[in-house]
Design an enzyme around this catalytic site. Structure first.
Site, PDB file in Angstrom:
ATOM      1  N   CYS A 185       0.832  -1.201   0.000  1.00  0.00           N
ATOM      2  CA  CYS A 185       0.000   0.000   0.000  1.00  0.00           C
ATOM      3  C   CYS A 185       0.868   1.254   0.000  1.00  0.00           C
ATOM      4  CB  CYS A 185      -0.953  -0.014   1.190  1.00  0.00           C
ATOM      5  SG  CYS A 185      -0.211   0.508   2.742  1.00  0.00           S
ATOM      6  N   LEU A 186       0.271   2.371  -0.360  1.00  0.00           N
ATOM      7  CA  LEU A 186       1.012   3.630  -0.471  1.00  0.00           C
ATOM      8  C   LEU A 186       1.572   4.090   0.874  1.00  0.00           C
ATOM      9  CD1 LEU A 186      -1.359   5.478  -2.954  1.00  0.00           C
ATOM     10  CD2 LEU A 186       0.961   4.666  -3.445  1.00  0.00           C
TER      11      LEU A 186
END
Length: 292
Positions: free
Chosen positions: A187-188
């Site tokens: 995920c970011l």
């Protein structure tokens, strides 16, 4: 996809693992698959689509500020190609202070949030069970989210069937899945070190920068580590020479600067898991490609 897939053509260990996996999935009365479109959950959904009738199966995709748009789109395309129902849920991770504070347990709180949302969605859809895509190699990594899987009683059929990452990729190739050789994804939020609070603007900036680098280098192992106003690029080591040379260098610099960073650098160590935690400042930087 390879709709003519014949498990009898697999090497015996793979054929046995495939048989265990599909038998496990066929035993569920009905199932919602926690689906990201990555290599593990893609194989899980593909196997479930072969083991269960369509009315007993669906895929649940959590989207939000943590999920890059290209991963969400890949998941949508793949679910459609597999003929699986897809439901999208806004995880809204940043609304949870325990997640936004970004401490070392962020993955646990985030995974628990997503799995709870998916469990509720499964109930609403009349689906009996929820499964997610952990495989055997995940047990050897630092993955606080595994605790949430255990706590909520979510099934992990790939691990239960004895599949590791190499087997997942091999079966994905045999099935003709487009995810068979995609790089590892995260995920970011993983682009920032623990302790840096998360907000939508930071994650959007990282996403824009990575999208720009992907436009130059393609679907590769790419991480933009945020040391704002500096962006530190971790890449597949095989791409370092290309990224440091023209015309790619200039295009990468322009794309990352356009996303809001003032400085762009290339980390000569290349990608490593947990790179945001192991390199917390400018001392980690080996080559500066441009600074303004």
């Amino acid at each position: 996809m390879n709709h003519g897939f014949d498990p009898g053509g697999l090497a015996p260990p793979l054929a046995a693992a495939w048989a265990r996996l599909t038998a496990r999935l066929a035993a569920f009365p009905s199932l919602l698959v926690a689906f990201s479109g990555g290599v593990d959950s893609a194989l899980l959904l593909a196997a479930a689509a072969r083991a269960l009738p369509a009315e007993r199966l669906a895929a649940g995709l959590c989207v939000g500020a943590f999920t890059p748009w290209w991963e969400a789109q890949r998941a949508r395309d793949l679910a459609q190609s597999l003929g699986a129902r897809l439901v999208e849920l806004d995880a809204d991770e940043l609304s949870q202070p325990s997640i936004a504070v970004n401490d070392s347990q962020r993955c646990y709180y985030c995974k628990k949030l997503r799995l709870m949302l998916l469990t509720r969605q499964a109930r609403q859809m009349g689906l009996a069970e929820l499964a997610e895509g952990s495989q055997l190699d995940d047990a050897g990594d630092f993955r606080p989210g595994v605790k949430a899987v255990r706590e909520l009683g979510v099934h992990s059929p790939l691990a239960e069937a004895g599949l590791d990452k190499a087997m997942v990729r091999a079966l994905s190739r045999a099935l003709g899945l487009p995810t068979a050789d995609v790089p590892a994804a995260a995920c970011l939020a993983s682009r920032l070190p623990w302790g840096r609070p998360l907000d939508a603007a930071v994650l959007a900036r990282i996403q824009a920068a990575e999208a720009g680098v992907r436009a130059v280098l393609g679907e590769a192992l790419i991480r933009v580590r945020d040391h704002f106003p500096l962006a530190r690029l971790e890449l597949d080591p095989a791409l370092l020479a290309t990224a440091a040379s023209e015309p790619a260098r200039g295009r990468i610099v322009a794309a990352v600067e356009a996303s809001g960073y003032a400085s762009v650098c290339l980390d000569l160590k290349g990608y490593r898991q947990g790179g945001a935690q192991s390199s917390r400042g400018d001392a980690s930087i080996d080559v500066v490609t441009k600074e303004t």
